[in-house]
Design a protein around this motif. Structure first.
Motif, mmCIF file in Angstrom:
data_model
loop_
_atom_site.group_PDB
_atom_site.id
_atom_site.type_symbol
_atom_site.label_atom_id
_atom_site.label_comp_id
_atom_site.label_asym_id
_atom_site.label_seq_id
_atom_site.Cartn_x
_atom_site.Cartn_y
_atom_site.Cartn_z
ATOM 1 N N GLU A 4 -36.600 -13.532 23.761
ATOM 2 C CA GLU A 4 -36.598 -12.970 22.407
ATOM 3 C C GLU A 4 -35.687 -11.755 22.409
ATOM 4 O OE1 GLU A 4 -40.519 -12.129 20.891
ATOM 5 O OE2 GLU A 4 -41.378 -13.732 22.114
ATOM 6 N N VAL A 5 -34.778 -11.689 21.440
ATOM 7 C CA VAL A 5 -33.841 -10.568 21.371
ATOM 8 C C VAL A 5 -33.902 -9.952 19.978
ATOM 9 C CG1 VAL A 5 -31.417 -9.884 21.537
ATOM 10 C CG2 VAL A 5 -32.314 -11.663 23.055
ATOM 11 N N THR A 6 -34.030 -8.640 19.940
ATOM 12 C CA THR A 6 -33.932 -7.889 18.689
ATOM 13 C C THR A 6 -32.878 -6.811 18.902
ATOM 14 O OG1 THR A 6 -35.721 -6.395 19.333
ATOM 15 C CG2 THR A 6 -36.329 -8.299 18.011
ATOM 16 N N HIS A 7 -32.260 -6.362 17.818
ATOM 17 C CA HIS A 7 -31.209 -5.364 17.991
ATOM 18 C C HIS A 7 -31.020 -4.546 16.727
ATOM 19 C CE1 HIS A 7 -28.290 -7.602 15.536
ATOM 20 N NE2 HIS A 7 -28.884 -8.681 16.037
ATOM 21 N N SER A 8 -30.420 -3.404 16.932
ATOM 22 C CA SER A 8 -29.941 -2.554 15.839
ATOM 23 C C SER A 8 -28.423 -2.492 15.991
ATOM 24 C CB SER A 8 -30.562 -1.156 15.936
ATOM 25 O OG SER A 8 -30.046 -0.474 17.065
ATOM 26 N N GLU A 9 -27.803 -1.591 15.296
ATOM 27 C CA GLU A 9 -26.348 -1.468 15.395
ATOM 28 C C GLU A 9 -25.887 -1.015 16.782
ATOM 29 O OE1 GLU A 9 -22.790 1.062 13.243
ATOM 30 O OE2 GLU A 9 -24.693 0.818 12.199
ATOM 31 N N HIS A 10 -26.726 -0.233 17.497
ATOM 32 C CA HIS A 10 -26.302 0.368 18.761
ATOM 33 C C HIS A 10 -27.135 -0.032 19.980
ATOM 34 C CE1 HIS A 10 -23.589 2.947 16.554
ATOM 35 N NE2 HIS A 10 -24.587 3.241 15.736
ATOM 36 N N ALA A 69 -35.604 -5.750 28.781
ATOM 37 C CA ALA A 69 -34.399 -5.008 29.125
ATOM 38 C C ALA A 69 -33.825 -4.386 27.859
ATOM 39 C CB ALA A 69 -33.372 -5.933 29.766
ATOM 40 N N ILE A 70 -33.358 -3.155 27.988
ATOM 41 C CA ILE A 70 -32.738 -2.447 26.873
ATOM 42 C C ILE A 70 -31.238 -2.326 27.170
ATOM 43 C CG2 ILE A 70 -32.621 -0.282 25.581
ATOM 44 C CD1 ILE A 70 -35.581 0.144 26.363
ATOM 45 N N PHE A 71 -30.445 -2.631 26.165
ATOM 46 C CA PHE A 71 -28.991 -2.569 26.287
ATOM 47 C C PHE A 71 -28.416 -1.626 25.233
ATOM 48 C CE2 PHE A 71 -30.385 -6.635 27.839
ATOM 49 C CZ PHE A 71 -29.635 -6.825 28.994
ATOM 50 N N LEU A 72 -27.334 -0.945 25.586
ATOM 51 C CA LEU A 72 -26.559 -0.149 24.638
ATOM 52 C C LEU A 72 -25.281 -0.917 24.347
ATOM 53 C CD1 LEU A 72 -26.813 3.430 26.197
ATOM 54 C CD2 LEU A 72 -28.069 2.526 24.239
ATOM 55 N N PHE A 73 -24.916 -1.034 23.087
ATOM 56 C CA PHE A 73 -23.692 -1.735 22.712
ATOM 57 C C PHE A 73 -22.522 -0.754 22.724
ATOM 58 C CE2 PHE A 73 -26.817 -4.291 20.024
ATOM 59 C CZ PHE A 73 -27.044 -5.183 21.051
ATOM 60 N N ASP A 74 -21.458 -1.152 23.403
ATOM 61 C CA ASP A 74 -20.251 -0.326 23.504
ATOM 62 C C ASP A 74 -19.043 -1.217 23.252
ATOM 63 O OD1 ASP A 74 -18.523 1.830 24.104
ATOM 64 O OD2 ASP A 74 -18.395 1.181 26.199
#
Length: 71
Positions: free
Chosen positions: A23-29, A52-57
């Motif tokens: 399951e994946v949820t996300h915001s803009e960043h 797991a937490i990811f930062l989008f770059d």
């Protein structure tokens, strides 16, 4: 998730890793992935619920934090 599999393969080439119930949820960043991870090494099987937490770059996601609870 592929990073986890590649890292484990390098350290333990005889280990088979399966991810399920992803399951994946996300915001803009940020992104949060929750999944069940099963490791099989020879006759030993371990299972854990992971997140797991990811930062989008730009064009990639950077792995920030991992939590695993054995089940």
């Amino acid at each position: 998730m592929a990073f986890i599999t590649e890292l484990e393969f390098i350290r333990f080439p005889e280990r088979n890793i399966q991810l399920e119930n992803i399951e994946v949820t996300h915001s803009e960043h940020h992104g949060l992935a929750i999944y069940i991870e099963t490791h099989v090494t020879g006759e030993i099987t371990t299972k854990r619920k992971s997140s797991a937490i990811f930062l989008f770059d730009k064009e990639k996601a950077l792995w920030l934090h991992l939590i695993e609870n054995w089940i």
